[in-house]
Enzyme design. Structure first.
Site, PDB file in Angstrom:
ATOM      1  N   THR A   3       0.861  -1.195   0.000  1.00  0.00           N
ATOM      2  CA  THR A   3       0.000   0.000   0.000  1.00  0.00           C
ATOM      3  C   THR A   3       0.893   1.239   0.000  1.00  0.00           C
ATOM      4  OG1 THR A   3      -1.766  -1.161   1.151  1.00  0.00           O
ATOM      5  CG2 THR A   3      -1.880   1.222   1.185  1.00  0.00           C
ATOM      6  N   PHE A  37       1.152   5.256   0.637  1.00  0.00           N
ATOM      7  CA  PHE A  37       0.505   6.326   1.414  1.00  0.00           C
ATOM      8  C   PHE A  37       1.121   7.669   1.026  1.00  0.00           C
ATOM      9  CE2 PHE A  37      -1.618   3.753   4.709  1.00  0.00           C
ATOM     10  CZ  PHE A  37      -0.997   2.530   4.528  1.00  0.00           C
TER      11      PHE A  37
HETATM   12  O1  LIG Z   1      -7.505  -0.158   7.793  1.00  0.00           O
HETATM   13  C1  LIG Z   1      -6.297   0.083   7.889  1.00  0.00           C
HETATM   14  O2  LIG Z   1      -5.560  -0.487   8.668  1.00  0.00           O
HETATM   15  C2  LIG Z   1      -5.724   1.094   7.004  1.00  0.00           C
HETATM   16  O3  LIG Z   1      -4.689   1.618   7.314  1.00  0.00           O
HETATM   17  C3  LIG Z   1      -6.420   1.404   5.709  1.00  0.00           C
HETATM   18  C4  LIG Z   1      -5.932   0.554   4.546  1.00  0.00           C
HETATM   19  C5  LIG Z   1      -6.460   1.149   3.194  1.00  0.00           C
HETATM   20  O4  LIG Z   1      -7.238   2.085   3.176  1.00  0.00           O
HETATM   21  O5  LIG Z   1      -6.059   0.616   2.158  1.00  0.00           O
HETATM   22  C6  LIG Z   1      -4.467   0.576   4.475  1.00  0.00           C
HETATM   23  C7  LIG Z   1      -3.743  -0.492   4.110  1.00  0.00           C
HETATM   24  C8  LIG Z   1      -4.376  -1.754   3.696  1.00  0.00           C
HETATM   25  O6  LIG Z   1      -4.349  -1.723   2.290  1.00  0.00           O
HETATM   26  C9  LIG Z   1      -5.787  -1.861   4.145  1.00  0.00           C
HETATM   27  C10 LIG Z   1      -6.454  -0.797   4.610  1.00  0.00           C
END
Ligand SMILES: O=C(O)C(=O)C[C@]1(C(=O)O)C=C[C@@H](O)C=C1
Length: 431
Positions: A311, A313
């Site tokens: 992911t 950010f």
């Molecule tokens: O729910 C979380 O723990 C988040 O940080 C959000 C979130 C997202 O929005 O994509 C972040 C990383 C993962 O891909 C899953 C969820």
């Protein structure tokens, strides 16, 4: 979820908040936060200083007029920007403001269930707007907003982006944007795309709606775990709760398990949810850190469908950083185009001609202008879709090639905005 603010504030507050839930602060005050932008505060001890409380809420932009008083002394707001702010920020601020007036006794504390040590280290409250206005140095105790609760992947991203920061939980993405705008925090770290689930569209839309600048990016390898209450076996699960992105990233493995799926606001919030309601038939997809914080068993580690699950950010701030040319930089822009054949091709050519590599292209509907009527080319037939284009390209705004490409794009794009020019993250850390 129960959050113990005693260590930070001298006041014992128990709080619960997650997608389906509410905040309940028991002795000596009760604080209920409901969904739908509703914040309700109920005092069990009416002598508590409501003037101070109101001051706190005013600091979060709660208009006095939005508040009403009822006979059993709750202050209630059914709308307004206060809900947008972080519940945890409000609670911790509240705790500090009230602590001088509340004698917390050991016997009172003894009535409440024991909390994990991790839950006691909530963000320290800011004392005043003046304190917030002094720009902190990079790497010092910055306050960094993230969406979710402790144990969320976004919290890890905040720590990777700003080691030693105070990570400030927010209930929604928009709350994180507003917390930066209102100087409640210094930065926000929010997910923008995932290698399995794709773009997080909400944050694309919010980037345009708010005036924050992208000042950096961080990437996290997301290793999801299936969590359950202690002693529960995987086969006993009937339902799994998590963030929609996390459920999507584990789709095939969850199908094999034959469980129903339910979405909540964040992965760690899902872990809190099953603990708070003692749900033996429900599992949560969350991080191993969430398992530790909320005392859950890891029923299966690495439950995502593909082990390469990253992911990305974005780090957001009120001010842009000065772009540099001495290390890999990315620039993110958003623009609109007129209708016509080849216009997107021409827009992209502005970069191709200067050998600038594009890293990402995303289109989103223009909410304020969803309908466009084109007379000459389409005989007055309405076109229902009009788009914003978001592009990330591999060059710094300090690079003349990038400046020339944007100048070129502006010749035919009615609207162009630079969202930020920032260092590329070339490292990966695992959750
Ligand atoms: O729910 C979380 O723990 C988040 O940080 C959000 C979130 C997202 O929005 O994509 C972040 C990383 C993962 O891909 C899953 C969820």
């Amino acid at each position: 979820m129960a959050v113990n603010l005693r260590r930070a504030s001298g006041l014992r507050l128990e709080a619960t908040y997650f997608a389906l839930g509410q905040v309940a602060v028991r002795n000596p005050a009760t604080l209920r936060m409901r969904r739908h932008r509703k914040l309700k505060l109920v005092f069990e001890k009416p002598e508590l200083n409501k003037v101070k409380l109101r001051k706190v809420l005013a600091a979060y932009n709660v208009e006095e007029a939005a508040w009403t008083k009822t006979p059993d002394s709750p202050y209630e707001s059914s709308s307004g920007p206060e809900w947008q702010n972080s519940c945890a920020v409000i609670m911790s601020q509240l705790a500090t403001q009230l602590k001088e007036e509340i004698m917390t006794t050991d016997s009172l504390n003894a009535q409440l269930p024991a909390m994990s040590a991790d839950l006691m280290t909530l963000p320290k409250p800011l004392t005043s707007v003046m304190d917030l206005s002094t720009a902190p140095r990079h790497g010092s105790l910055l306050r960094v907003a993230y969406q979710g609760v402790p144990g969320a992947y976004s919290e890890m991203a905040a720590s990777k982006a700003y080691p030693n920061c105070e990570a400030v939980p927010c209930d929604q993405f928009e709350a994180a944007f507003q917390a930066v705008e209102l100087w409640v925090v210094d930065r926000a770290v929010l997910p923008i795309e995932n290698s399995l689930g794709g773009s997080i569209h909400r944050n694309y839309d919010l980037l345009l709606r708010h005036r924050l600048h992208i000042v950096g990016e961080v990437q996290i390898v997301v290793n999801h775990c299936l969590l359950g209450l202690p002693g529960v076996k995987k086969e006993e699960l009937r339902r799994v709760v998590s963030h929609p992105q996390a459920l999507a990233q584990c789709e095939q493995n969850l199908s094999k398990l034959g469980v129903t799926r339910e979405a909540v606001d964040d992965t760690a919030g899902a872990a809190q949810f099953i603990v708070a309601y003692d749900l033996k038939d429900t599992g949560a997809i969350a991080s191993s850190r969430a398992a530790e914080i909320y005392g859950l068993d890891i029923l299966e580690a690495n439950i995502q469908d593909d082990s390469d699950n990253v992911t990305r950010f974005l780090m957001l701030a009120r001010e842009p950083i000065i772009p540099r040319n001495d290390r890999p930089f990315k620039t993110s822009i958003v623009f609109t185009l007129e209708e016509g054949p080849g216009v997107l091709f021409k827009a992209l050519a502005a970069f191709a001609l200067r050998k600038i590599n594009l890293r990402k292209i995303e289109s989103r509907p223009q909410r304020k202008r969803p309908l466009r009527i084109i007379d000459d080319s389409n005989n007055g037939v309405p076109q229902y879709f009009d788009y914003l284009f978001y592009i990330d390209f591999e060059a710094s705004m300090a690079d003349p090639r990038a400046q020339n490409a944007l100048g070129h794009l502006q010749e035919f794009a009615p609207f162009v905005r630079v969202l930020g020019s920032y260092p590329t993250d070339i490292t990966l850390i695992c959750s």
